[in-house]
Design an enzyme around this catalytic site. Structure first.
Site, PDB file in Angstrom:
ATOM      1  N   CYS A  93      -3.989 -20.714  13.207  1.00 43.58           N
ATOM      2  CA  CYS A  93      -3.421 -19.691  12.354  1.00 43.58           C
ATOM      3  C   CYS A  93      -2.785 -18.553  13.043  1.00 43.58           C
ATOM      4  CB  CYS A  93      -4.502 -19.301  11.580  1.00 43.58           C
ATOM      5  SG  CYS A  93      -6.192 -18.798  12.593  1.00 43.58           S
TER       6      CYS A  93
ATOM      7  N   GLU B 103      -8.984 -15.879   5.009  1.00 45.27           N
ATOM      8  CA  GLU B 103      -7.882 -15.929   5.988  1.00 45.27           C
ATOM      9  C   GLU B 103      -6.949 -16.947   5.678  1.00 45.27           C
ATOM     10  OE1 GLU B 103      -5.694 -17.046   8.495  1.00 45.27           O
ATOM     11  OE2 GLU B 103      -7.160 -17.935   9.719  1.00 45.27           O
TER      12      GLU B 103
END
Length: 290
Positions: free
Chosen positions: A61, A27
């Site tokens: 994020c 990720e």
């Protein structure tokens, strides 16, 4: 091997894992679009968008770092954003009045400052904040909550993840352009839409991203959030390398997110099977699923 980190770190891990053919899940950040549809409650939407972006000092994020605003309402949105930023208290996290604390470390602080300077050099309009530290916060890696407007996807601050308290506002002419701008990104982790419910859901279905928050809906902390992230991962950086497979993931990822947020065990199983299928397809480099 599983990693949440920068693109450079992900590249390094992938290289090291290749020697022993380890499976790798990465990720590598996000540049999530927050589409404010025409006719939405702009006061509510912009205020939410600013505060959600600044939460955790912008070091999330899935932060809504690109706010897409109808061009004819941009000036109004800018004024609301400036007002929202003025209410954000930067300081010691142990103080009750503090809204956001410092950036994680010196290197990241310097990157955030560099990106703010880049935004100014590229001609973006500074709405709030700017370079340097808030008044009275000379010690520590504190940054000013910053909002830029008149940003485009051709600008560095419109494309790259800053990972700090910096929001960019991008004007659009119609919803089709808004969707195109949102999807014109190297990332595919999350997304946000504000507007009338059915219209917002229709736009959400067109976004190439793993999760979509509609009208400020947060994650269901009792739901299978880990599966949401797993799906978002394959929809994001890794999905773009598997040809038409990523289109399938992007089309279904948000729907699966909606299903498992309901909390029924059967839907957990459905999401798990779908996530595993997605990963198998990506590894195999398969074509589109019918």
């Amino acid at each position: 091997v599983s990693l949440t980190g920068s693109t450079r770190a992900g590249e390094s891990v992938s290289r090291e894992a290749a020697a022993t053919i380890k499976r790798v899940s990465l990720e590598l950040g996000g540049k999530s679009a927050n589409i404010l549809l025409p006719g939405c409650d702009l006061q509510k939407a912009v205020t939410y968008g600013v505060r959600a972006m600044m939460n955790n000092t912008g070091q999330s994020c899935n932060a809504p770092s690109r706010m897409l605003v109808p061009a004819d309402r941009l000036a109004e949105a800018e004024a609301i954003a400036a007002q929202a930023c003025a209410s954000i208290v930067v300081g010691d996290p142990q103080n009750e009045d503090t809204v956001i604390g410092p950036i994680a470390n010196g290197r990241q602080y310097q990157r955030v400052q560099s990106m703010i300077e880049t935004g100014l050099q590229e001609g973006a309009t500074l709405v709030a904040g700017g370079p340097g530290k808030p008044p009275g916060m000379e010690a520590g890696y504190f940054a000013r909550p910053t909002v830029f407007s008149q940003v485009s996807n051709t600008m560095t601050i419109g494309r790259e993840e800053i990972f700090g308290p910096v929001l960019v506002m991008i004007p659009y002419q119609d919803v089709g352009e808004a969707v195109a701008i949102a999807n014109d990104s190297d990332y595919g982790l999350s997304g946000y839409v504000f507007g009338e419910d059915s219209a917002a859901r229709a736009v959400a279905a067109r976004l190439r991203t793993g999760m979509v928050h509609i009208n400020g809906a947060g994650p269901d902390l009792q739901g299978a959030f880990g599966l949401l992230v797993a799906i978002a991962l394959v929809v994001g950086r890794l999905g773009t390398s598997a040809g038409d497979v990523d289109l399938v993931l992007q089309a279904h990822g948000a729907r699966i997110a909606e299903l498992i947020s309901k909390g029924t065990p059967g839907r957990y199983v459905l999401a798990l099977h779908f996530a595993l299928l997605c990963r198998q397809l990506l590894i195999a480099g398969a074509g589109p699923v019918q």
